[in-house]
Design a protein around this motif. Structure first.
Motif, PDB file in Angstrom:
ATOM      1  N   MET A   1       0.899  -1.329  -0.038  1.00 57.13           N
ATOM      2  CA  MET A   1      -0.023  -0.140   0.083  1.00 57.13           C
ATOM      3  C   MET A   1       0.867   1.287   0.031  1.00 57.13           C
ATOM      4  O   MET A   1       0.406   2.274   0.053  1.00 57.13           O
ATOM      5  CB  MET A   1      -1.027   0.099   1.186  1.00 57.13           C
ATOM      6  N   ARG A   9      -1.787  10.211  -7.824  1.00 54.00           N
ATOM      7  CA  ARG A   9      -1.466  11.189  -6.493  1.00 54.00           C
ATOM      8  C   ARG A   9      -0.870  12.528  -7.170  1.00 54.00           C
ATOM      9  O   ARG A   9      -1.484  13.680  -7.018  1.00 54.00           O
ATOM     10  CB  ARG A   9      -0.599  10.495  -5.643  1.00 54.00           C
TER      11      ARG A   9
ATOM     12  N   ILE B  73      -2.291   1.506   9.192  1.00 58.06           N
ATOM     13  CA  ILE B  73      -2.970   2.316   8.070  1.00 58.06           C
ATOM     14  C   ILE B  73      -2.947   3.914   8.472  1.00 58.06           C
ATOM     15  O   ILE B  73      -3.423   4.592   7.445  1.00 58.06           O
ATOM     16  CB  ILE B  73      -4.224   1.838   7.700  1.00 58.06           C
ATOM     17  N   ARG B  77       3.203   6.955   5.596  1.00 57.59           N
ATOM     18  CA  ARG B  77       3.692   7.009   4.184  1.00 57.59           C
ATOM     19  C   ARG B  77       2.606   6.067   3.594  1.00 57.59           C
ATOM     20  O   ARG B  77       2.592   5.717   2.371  1.00 57.59           O
ATOM     21  CB  ARG B  77       4.953   6.131   4.079  1.00 57.59           C
ATOM     22  N   VAL B  78       1.428   5.882   4.198  1.00 59.35           N
ATOM     23  CA  VAL B  78       0.352   5.062   3.611  1.00 59.35           C
ATOM     24  C   VAL B  78      -0.283   6.006   2.394  1.00 59.35           C
ATOM     25  O   VAL B  78      -0.616   7.278   2.802  1.00 59.35           O
ATOM     26  CB  VAL B  78      -0.737   4.818   4.751  1.00 59.35           C
ATOM     27  N   ASP B  79      -0.631   5.455   1.527  1.00 58.67           N
ATOM     28  CA  ASP B  79      -1.390   5.988   0.489  1.00 58.67           C
ATOM     29  C   ASP B  79      -2.981   5.747   0.675  1.00 58.67           C
ATOM     30  O   ASP B  79      -3.375   4.586   0.513  1.00 58.67           O
ATOM     31  CB  ASP B  79      -1.141   5.383  -0.975  1.00 58.67           C
ATOM     32  N   VAL B  80      -3.584   6.642   1.200  1.00 57.16           N
ATOM     33  CA  VAL B  80      -4.925   6.659   1.398  1.00 57.16           C
ATOM     34  C   VAL B  80      -5.998   5.908   0.358  1.00 57.16           C
ATOM     35  O   VAL B  80      -6.869   5.218   0.690  1.00 57.16           O
ATOM     36  CB  VAL B  80      -5.689   7.785   2.017  1.00 57.16           C
ATOM     37  N   MET B  81      -5.649   6.473  -0.852  1.00 54.87           N
ATOM     38  CA  MET B  81      -6.604   6.008  -1.927  1.00 54.87           C
ATOM     39  C   MET B  81      -6.367   4.189  -2.068  1.00 54.87           C
ATOM     40  O   MET B  81      -7.315   3.831  -2.410  1.00 54.87           O
ATOM     41  CB  MET B  81      -5.852   6.656  -3.270  1.00 54.87           C
ATOM     42  N   ASP B  82      -4.945   3.876  -2.106  1.00 55.17           N
ATOM     43  CA  ASP B  82      -4.842   2.600  -2.157  1.00 55.17           C
ATOM     44  C   ASP B  82      -5.386   1.852  -1.103  1.00 55.17           C
ATOM     45  O   ASP B  82      -5.896   0.676  -1.291  1.00 55.17           O
ATOM     46  CB  ASP B  82      -3.214   2.365  -2.162  1.00 55.17           C
ATOM     47  N   ARG B  84      -8.226   2.267   0.527  1.00 51.70           N
ATOM     48  CA  ARG B  84      -9.503   2.585   0.297  1.00 51.70           C
ATOM     49  C   ARG B  84      -9.992   1.633  -0.781  1.00 51.70           C
ATOM     50  O   ARG B  84     -11.024   0.996  -0.814  1.00 51.70           O
ATOM     51  CB  ARG B  84     -10.208   3.859  -0.068  1.00 51.70           C
ATOM     52  N   LYS B  85      -8.874   1.374  -1.686  1.00 51.86           N
ATOM     53  CA  LYS B  85      -9.175   0.070  -2.712  1.00 51.86           C
ATOM     54  C   LYS B  85      -9.219  -0.984  -2.079  1.00 51.86           C
ATOM     55  O   LYS B  85     -10.027  -1.895  -2.434  1.00 51.86           O
ATOM     56  CB  LYS B  85      -8.168   0.307  -3.801  1.00 51.86           C
ATOM     57  N   ARG B  86      -8.246  -1.181  -0.927  1.00 47.89           N
ATOM     58  CA  ARG B  86      -8.259  -2.650  -0.278  1.00 47.89           C
ATOM     59  C   ARG B  86      -9.315  -2.740   0.671  1.00 47.89           C
ATOM     60  O   ARG B  86      -9.711  -4.018   0.749  1.00 47.89           O
ATOM     61  CB  ARG B  86      -6.812  -2.655   0.175  1.00 47.89           C
TER      62      ARG B  86
ATOM     63  N   ALA C 171     -14.724   6.116  -1.359  1.00 47.36           N
ATOM     64  CA  ALA C 171     -14.578   4.993  -0.894  1.00 47.36           C
ATOM     65  C   ALA C 171     -14.145   3.712  -1.740  1.00 47.36           C
ATOM     66  O   ALA C 171     -13.654   2.883  -1.532  1.00 47.36           O
ATOM     67  CB  ALA C 171     -15.971   4.435  -0.521  1.00 47.36           C
ATOM     68  N   LEU C 172     -13.979   4.010  -3.115  1.00 46.54           N
ATOM     69  CA  LEU C 172     -13.592   3.303  -4.116  1.00 46.54           C
ATOM     70  C   LEU C 172     -12.057   3.549  -4.094  1.00 46.54           C
ATOM     71  O   LEU C 172     -11.567   3.196  -5.237  1.00 46.54           O
ATOM     72  CB  LEU C 172     -14.325   3.275  -5.547  1.00 46.54           C
ATOM     73  N   GLY C 173     -11.571   4.556  -3.346  1.00 49.21           N
ATOM     74  CA  GLY C 173     -10.000   5.048  -3.756  1.00 49.21           C
ATOM     75  C   GLY C 173      -9.793   6.028  -4.774  1.00 49.21           C
ATOM     76  O   GLY C 173      -8.869   6.325  -5.228  1.00 49.21           O
TER      77      GLY C 173
END
Lengths: 312, 250, 281
Positions: A1, A9, B73, B77-82, B84-86, C171-173
């Protein structure tokens, strides 16, 4: 992640920056306009006292005399006439639309009023020349000459029709949409419970509106009128076409007058030939802008806040 | 049993008030975990902490640790978008995006660069696992808002599944549906645990009993009780839990 | 009894006021149509002025119609490029914070700035850039004039987009930009088109902002740096001549301009109500 979505981004960040730039541009525009006009008007402001500019009676650019008083007075006259005509009509219409009109009538009348807002100001001017000016010249003028000799502000020797009154009538119609739509919104924002409380005590609808609704909505209605005033102050072409454009302070509604916007519009073509002329005109634009900004900000902050506290 | 999400000392402040107090719990992999409790107890807030949707509410502050497969989480360095995908989420009211049925499901995969045949397959697969494929396969181009509300909720499920998440969060997914479509969505949820870790917030105790393997009882922002469904419903340890599962209004 | 009578009188007054207000619109449209229609000839629309046109000679106002359309389209496109990102930024990035409300105040104030002031400012810019009165200078000035109108209309539409939709995308990223561009804008699309058309209508109808910046010419402009005639100014100049035949043409031009503007605002209305097949609530 960890940063797998790097490209997306980066795109997000770049887009955000770009949007920030346009937002800053739009937000700063009003300041830029004021600043630009000020810088161009500065030579004149430096060479003449502000007082003389505001209250000077004579406008003779070729001799370096730039008294704006006739134009400022003209603007005030036309705007005042417009508001005197528009105010009762607009408030009554707003009350009708908000309180009495059935949904079907509302859905017909409101778009009509919106259309009124969309008509170009030149077309208002054409209408003024076709209808209002001849009516004043042929009917109202002679009537005033014959019957209103001793009434201040209404007496006249002769009227060609191109006058404060003609400008005021045309301008009144142009501010209808602003005042009506804002007032109607304000009236509708008065909570139903407060009306019902009055109605439950046996008040008629008229009494309820007069004693409860109008009172609650007063700050908002004031804001609507102030917005109408600021709209009227800056309106150019229509007034220019019917007000007569004589650089003298009017004494009666049948006199011609020369409002500030008309002054700017009419003379810009010849500015380059006379020193300071251009400074004087941009200075007039600045004065106009300051008036309008003052009224606008007042309407949106002071009255807006009063309105919020009052109703909610 | 392996825990996929571990919550440790999680507190949530909203404008200075504590909405969640020191929560610690393990959420097991490929099981259904239900969060129950009276309204306003912080169920939805806890759920939103698990995929950082809580970040979108201004004035909130999270303390503590939530790990997904061992990674924090809330790390810097966490990608929030990623994330939320998971960790996918399905909300209370169905929210179809303003586009066709097909485009709704394709929205997520498109973001991640899926296109062409792979996209088509992803859409079909997701609609099938949401139990909606047979009903919509001939009308994929229609606007999503023409679907019935129950179908819309399953469409939102399909949309969530299409991005291939590992965890699915449901926030009272049936509360705005009629009983028949609610049952339909519920069955789908129960089947999903074969492939996904599921967390479901519900105020319906029967629903929790029917679908969940594990139950967490939240009251006034605190985790009061936590265990298997049988434990919590048959032999609750805490007084408040006993009252709540017995149906007393607390 | 007295109370009932005053109630009826009040209803009568409010109804009468509404009739007068609506009547003004009809009176204006009727006057322009009655005076304009007889003077409207096919050659008015298809030809540019020929020699002696302003003395009553042959020709038409094709130069002004085309000029106005060029100017309106150019200015609207330019205004769109600035206002759309601005509105999106306000809606998706800033939301309802204090900063956003200050920005909105500033934009509301800009909305109140009279067009003649935009004209004067546009002229200043034009001089600064070393431009002459030209299509380009006119486009820039009218774009600035349209900007607050378009922003206000769009901002209103975008604030009505339910935040659940945004959340569904997050929510879908999706990133903020993806959410804004693919979901929020899409939901608001019909309303955005309405805003664009409104601004276009206001833009082509305005005279004071192009008076010093766009110039006037009898030719149809071939490049951005040439001056361009516009309908409002054509009407104004026609009326400035002492000839009745030329005045007739002013009325016809006013009719053409009114029709163009009403067309834009009617289309705007249609867009606002139809073409929303994906929109919910």
């Amino acid at each position: 992640m960890y940063m797998t979505a790097g490209k997306r981004r980066i795109k997000d960040i770049i887009a955000g920056r770009a949007m920030l730039v346009t937002t800053a541009f739009s937000t700063g525009l009003v300041f830029a306009i004021a600043m630009g006009l000020y810088l161009r008007a500065r030579p004149l402001l430096a060479s003449q006292p502000l007082f003389g500019l505001f209250f000077g009676e004579t406008w003779l650019p070729s001799e370096g005399q730039f008294g704006l008083k006739p134009f400022i007075v003209g603007t005030v006259w036309v705007t005042a006439i417009a508001i005197i005509i528009a105010l009762p009509l607009c408030l009554l219409t707003a009350v009708f639309l908000a309180e009495y009109a059935p949904q079907r009538v509302r859905s017909i009348v409101k778009p009509l009023i919106d259309l009124l807002a969309g008509i170009p100001s030149v077309v208002y001017g054409v209408w003024g020349i076709l209808v209002v000016v001849p009516f004043i010249a042929d009917r109202l003028g002679p009537f005033a000459v014959a019957n209103l000799k001793s009434v201040p502000y209404l007496s006249t020797e002769y009227s060609a029709g191109f006058s404060v009154l003609a400008g005021g009538v045309v301008l009144a119609i142009m501010v209808f949409p602003v005042i009506i739509s804002v007032s109607e919104e304000v009236l509708r924002a008065v909570p139903a419970e407060q009306r019902e409380a009055a109605l439950a005590l046996g008040a008629t609808k008229f009494e309820t509106i007069r004693k409860v609704v109008i009172r609650k909505a007063l700050p908002g209605l004031l804001a609507a009128v102030v917005l109408g005033v600021s709209r009227a102050l800056g309106e150019t072409m229509a007034v220019l076409m019917v007000a007569g454009n004589v650089p003298m302070a009017p004494k009666s509604v049948f006199d011609a007058c020369y409002p500030l916007p008309a002054l700017i519009a009419n003379n810009y073509g010849e500015v380059m030939s006379i020193p300071m002329y251009d400074s004087a005109l941009l200075g007039s634009a600045l004065i106009l802008l300051i008036f309008v900004l003052f009224f606008n900000i007042a309407a949106r902050t002071v009255f807006g806040r009063m309105l919020r506290e009052h109703i909610q | 049993m392996k825990a996929q999400i571990e919550v440790r000392n999680l507190s949530l402040a909203y404008r200075g008030n504590l909405a969640l107090k020191d929560i610690g719990v393990d959420i097991p992999e490929k099981q259904v975990t239900a969060i129950i409790g009276p309204s306003g107890c912080g169920k939805s807030s806890l759920l939103r902490c698990l995929n950082r949707m809580i970040d979108l509410i201004p004035g909130t502050k999270v303390r503590g640790k939530v790990t997904l497969d061992g990674e924090d989480i809330y790390g810097s360095r966490v990608d929030v978008m990623d994330l939320r995908k998971r960790v996918g989420m399905i909300c209370q009211k169905p929210v179809p995006l303003p586009m066709s049925i097909y485009e709704n499901v394709a929205f997520g995969p498109r973001l991640y660069g899926v296109h062409g045949k792979a996209l088509k397959h992803a859409v079909e697969r997701s609609l099938r696992s949401a139990g909606l494929w047979e009903e919509v396969k001939d009308r994929l181009k229609e606007p999503a808002i023409r679907l019935s509300i129950g179908q819309q909720q399953r469409l939102c499920l399909a949309r969530g599944l299409a991005v291939e998440p590992e965890v699915l969060l449901f926030d009272e997914p049936t509360s705005s549906l009629d009983p028949v479509s609610a049952r339909h969505v519920e069955q789908q949820v129960a089947e999903l645990k074969r492939d996904y870790t599921v967390v479901i917030v519900t105020h319906d105790l029967h629903q929790a009993k029917r679908v969940a393997d594990h139950v967490m009882f939240l009251y006034l922002g605190e985790l009061i009780e936590n265990g298997t469904t049988t434990q919590v419903f048959e032999s609750p340890q805490d007084y408040w839990t006993r009252m709540y599962v017995a149906g007393a209004g607390i | 009894m007295k109370r009932r009578i005053s109630e009826y009188i009040f209803i009568g007054l409010t109804t009468a006021a509404t009739v007068i207000v609506a009547g003004c619109l009809i009176a204006i449209l009727a006057a322009v149509a009655i005076k304009g229609l007889p003077a409207l000839k096919w050659s008015m629309i298809t030809q540019s002025p020929t020699g002696g046109y302003y003395l009553g000679g042959g020709g038409g106002i094709a130069n002004a119609i085309v000029g106005s359309l060029y100017l309106g389209l150019g200015a609207t496109a330019l205004a769109l490029v600035i206002s759309l990102p601005t509105c999106l930024y306000l809606r998706v990035y800033l939301k309802k914070g204090r900063c956003a409300s200050w920005i909105r105040l500033s934009l509301d104030v800009l909305w109140g700035v009279p067009s003649i002031v935009f004209g004067a400012f546009g002229f200043t810019i034009m001089v600064l850039l070393g431009l002459r009165a030209s299509l380009l200078a006119g486009i820039i000035t009218v774009a600035l004039f349209e900007l607050p109108i378009m922003i206000r209309a769009m901002d209103e539409v975008l604030t009505m987009v339910p935040s659940e939709l945004e959340e569904a995308a997050y929510a879908l990223g999706a990133t903020r930009f993806e959410t804004g561009a693919r979901v929020v804008l899409r939901q608001a699309l019909p309303g955005l088109v309405t805003g664009i058309l409104l601004a276009f209508g206001r833009g082509i109808g305005d005279a004071a902002s192009v008076l010093f910046t766009a110039g006037f010419t009898d030719n149809i402009p071939c490049s951005l740096l040439e001056p361009a005639a516009t309908l409002p100014l054509a009407i104004f100049f026609h009326l400035g001549t002492p000839f009745e035949e030329v005045h007739q043409r002013a009325y016809a031009s006013a009719l053409i301009l009114t029709i163009l503007v009403l067309l834009a605002s009617t289309l705007a209305r249609v867009f606002a109500t139809r073409f929303s097949k994906h929109t919910w609530r």
